[in-house]
Design a protein around this motif. Structure first.
Motif, short mmCIF file in Angstrom:
data_model
loop_
_atom_site.label_atom_id
_atom_site.label_comp_id
_atom_site.label_asym_id
_atom_site.label_seq_id
_atom_site.Cartn_x
_atom_site.Cartn_y
_atom_site.Cartn_z
N ASP A 111 -5.31 26.21 -6.99
CA ASP A 111 -5.70 26.25 -5.43
C ASP A 111 -5.26 25.03 -4.66
O ASP A 111 -5.01 25.02 -3.42
N ALA A 112 -5.22 23.89 -5.55
CA ALA A 112 -4.99 22.66 -5.00
C ALA A 112 -3.56 22.84 -3.87
O ALA A 112 -3.64 22.27 -2.89
N THR A 113 -2.44 23.29 -4.39
CA THR A 113 -1.48 23.52 -3.68
C THR A 113 -0.54 24.57 -4.01
O THR A 113 0.40 24.86 -2.94
N GLY A 114 -1.20 25.54 -4.64
CA GLY A 114 -0.44 26.77 -4.71
C GLY A 114 -1.13 27.80 -3.39
O GLY A 114 -1.89 27.37 -2.83
N SER A 115 -0.09 28.85 -3.23
CA SER A 115 -0.55 29.56 -1.80
C SER A 115 -1.77 30.34 -2.30
O SER A 115 -1.99 30.92 -3.46
N HIS A 116 -3.01 30.10 -1.58
CA HIS A 116 -4.08 31.02 -1.81
C HIS A 116 -3.70 32.36 -1.80
O HIS A 116 -4.65 33.21 -2.67
N GLU A 117 -3.01 32.89 -1.03
CA GLU A 117 -2.71 34.19 -0.95
C GLU A 117 -2.27 34.78 -2.36
O GLU A 117 -2.50 35.95 -2.87
N ILE A 142 1.01 4.17 -2.71
CA ILE A 142 0.57 5.58 -2.13
C ILE A 142 2.07 6.32 -3.06
O ILE A 142 2.05 7.59 -3.35
N GLY A 143 3.31 5.76 -2.54
CA GLY A 143 4.50 6.56 -2.98
C GLY A 143 4.43 6.69 -4.45
O GLY A 143 4.62 7.96 -4.87
N LEU A 173 1.93 9.56 -5.47
CA LEU A 173 2.37 10.72 -4.89
C LEU A 173 3.62 11.66 -5.63
O LEU A 173 3.44 12.59 -6.39
N THR A 198 0.80 -1.10 0.05
CA THR A 198 -0.20 -0.07 0.02
C THR A 198 1.14 1.03 0.05
O THR A 198 0.69 2.35 -0.81
N ALA A 199 2.07 1.34 0.90
CA ALA A 199 2.81 2.28 0.71
C ALA A 199 3.47 2.70 -0.55
O ALA A 199 3.75 3.77 -0.78
N LEU A 200 3.91 1.70 -0.99
CA LEU A 200 4.64 1.65 -2.33
C LEU A 200 3.56 2.06 -3.50
O LEU A 200 3.80 3.08 -4.12
#
Lengths: 126, 224
Positions: free
Chosen positions: A70-76, A10-11, A14, A6-8
């Motif tokens: 928005d998913a990973t960028g800064s909302h600001e 997920i890795g 990612l 499972t970890a592999l």
């Protein structure tokens, strides 16, 4: 063993997800910069009507890609782009060339910076 | 406000998933690497939970990355002794043959009062009762007492045919049969129903808990 597999998985998800995300951000950034440069050219030529149309297209494009940004960028940062775009639209509508150019230049910095932080470079890691 | 609630629920789910996938060890005694992961996960999850300016993914991705690294490292450490030694260290002998290992205590920055406290916690109030004390990699002290201080075992007492307690099987729980436990006890539902009827139970739904021990003795608790 099950959790190791499972970890592999997920890795792998990612890493693949990160690569695809980086590619998408690069693509979006390129498109935004290209569109922004065209607006700059039009404003230089005092063609405010066509510039307005392109600003709307740029705005729609950002809204379309909003989830990804928005998913990973800064909302600001995204809020800053939106504010800058609204200001540009108004300066352009009121034919304030100098202010409009200043906003376009700011947007250029923001668009170029977008994928910069995600590139696999020592300065980003450190 | 609703966003905060949703984000919190998502992060809560992620952390629960992480702890489940890391296994039961993570919930009990932690090895140094596991403690680090537990601390980092709690911190990583709480930051995007509180601030909606930070993308949820900046909390979820590092948490998932930590799980992947932790599981891979524990897998490799279970296969390789050097990796295990690097990640978890090795047990340290604090008392050997009834003598305190002061060199080891100094190395571990463990003072005498810490050692005595650990012994007291393990029910050894007199240091002269201890043969060996080992500081395990999870930070707990294991103690082997001297013969004069150890508890009497069945073997010492030379009891003939001591009762085999075994693990009782919970055949009925909250009004329904537990199929796996029935199988373990070597019973079918019909057989179990007959046993319960013999004990005066008319309907299985009346039972809160029914267990069968290794000697065949049945315990029944009915619903109120």
């Amino acid at each position: 063993m099950r959790s190791f597999i499972t970890a592999l998985v997920i890795g792998a998800v990612l890493i693949t997800g990160s690569i695809l995300y980086n590619k998408s951000i690069e693509k979006i950034s390129d498109e935004l910069v290209r569109c922004n440069n065209t607006i700059l050219q039009l404003v230089y030529e005092d063609n405010f009507a066509d510039a307005d149309e392109l600003i709307n297209i740029l705005n729609n494009y950002i809204n379309e890609k909003r989830v990804l940004l928005d998913a990973t960028g800064s909302h600001e940062e995204i809020d800053k782009i939106e504010t800058c775009l609204t200001e540009l639209k108004e300066y352009n509508a009121h034919l304030c060339k100098a202010d409009a150019i200043a906003r376009i230049k700011t947007l250029d910095v923001l668009f170029t910076r977008m994928p910069k932080n995600y590139r696999l470079r020592p300065e980003n890691i450190l | 406000m609703l966003i905060l609630i949703i984000r919190t629920i998502i992060l809560y789910g992620t952390v629960i998933f992480s702890m489940r996938i890391m296994g039961k060890r993570q919930l009990g005694e932690l090895q140094p690497s596991e403690l680090v992961v537990a601390i980092m996960i709690s911190d990583l999850a709480s930051v995007p939970m509180q601030s909606i300016d930070i993308p949820l993914f900046s909390g979820i991705v590092p948490v998932l990355t930590l799980i992947v690294v932790e599981i891979c490292l524990s897998f490799f450490s279970s296969k390789s002794k050097p990796i295990r030694k690097i990640l978890s260290g090795e047990p340290s002998i604090l008392i050997y043959d009834g003598k305190i290992n002061t060199k080891e205590l100094r190395r571990l920055r463990f003072c005498i009062s810490d050692l005595l406290e650990e012994l007291r916690t393990n029910q050894y109030h007199n240091i002269s009762d201890v043969q060996v004390a080992v500081l395990e990699t999870n930070g707990k002290v294991s103690i082997i007492p001297k013969n004069k201080a150890r508890t009497v075992t069945v073997e010492d007492m030379k009891v003939k045919d001591p009762a085999n307690d075994g693990l009782p099987t919970i055949i009925v729980s909250e009004g329904s049969f537990n199929k796996n436990e029935l199988k373990r006890a070597g019973l079918t539902e019909d057989k179990a129903t007959k046993i319960l009827n013999d004990e005066g139970v008319k309907d299985i739904s009346e039972i809160l808990l029914a267990s069968l021990d290794a000697t065949g003795k049945i315990f029944i608790q009915l619903n109120d």
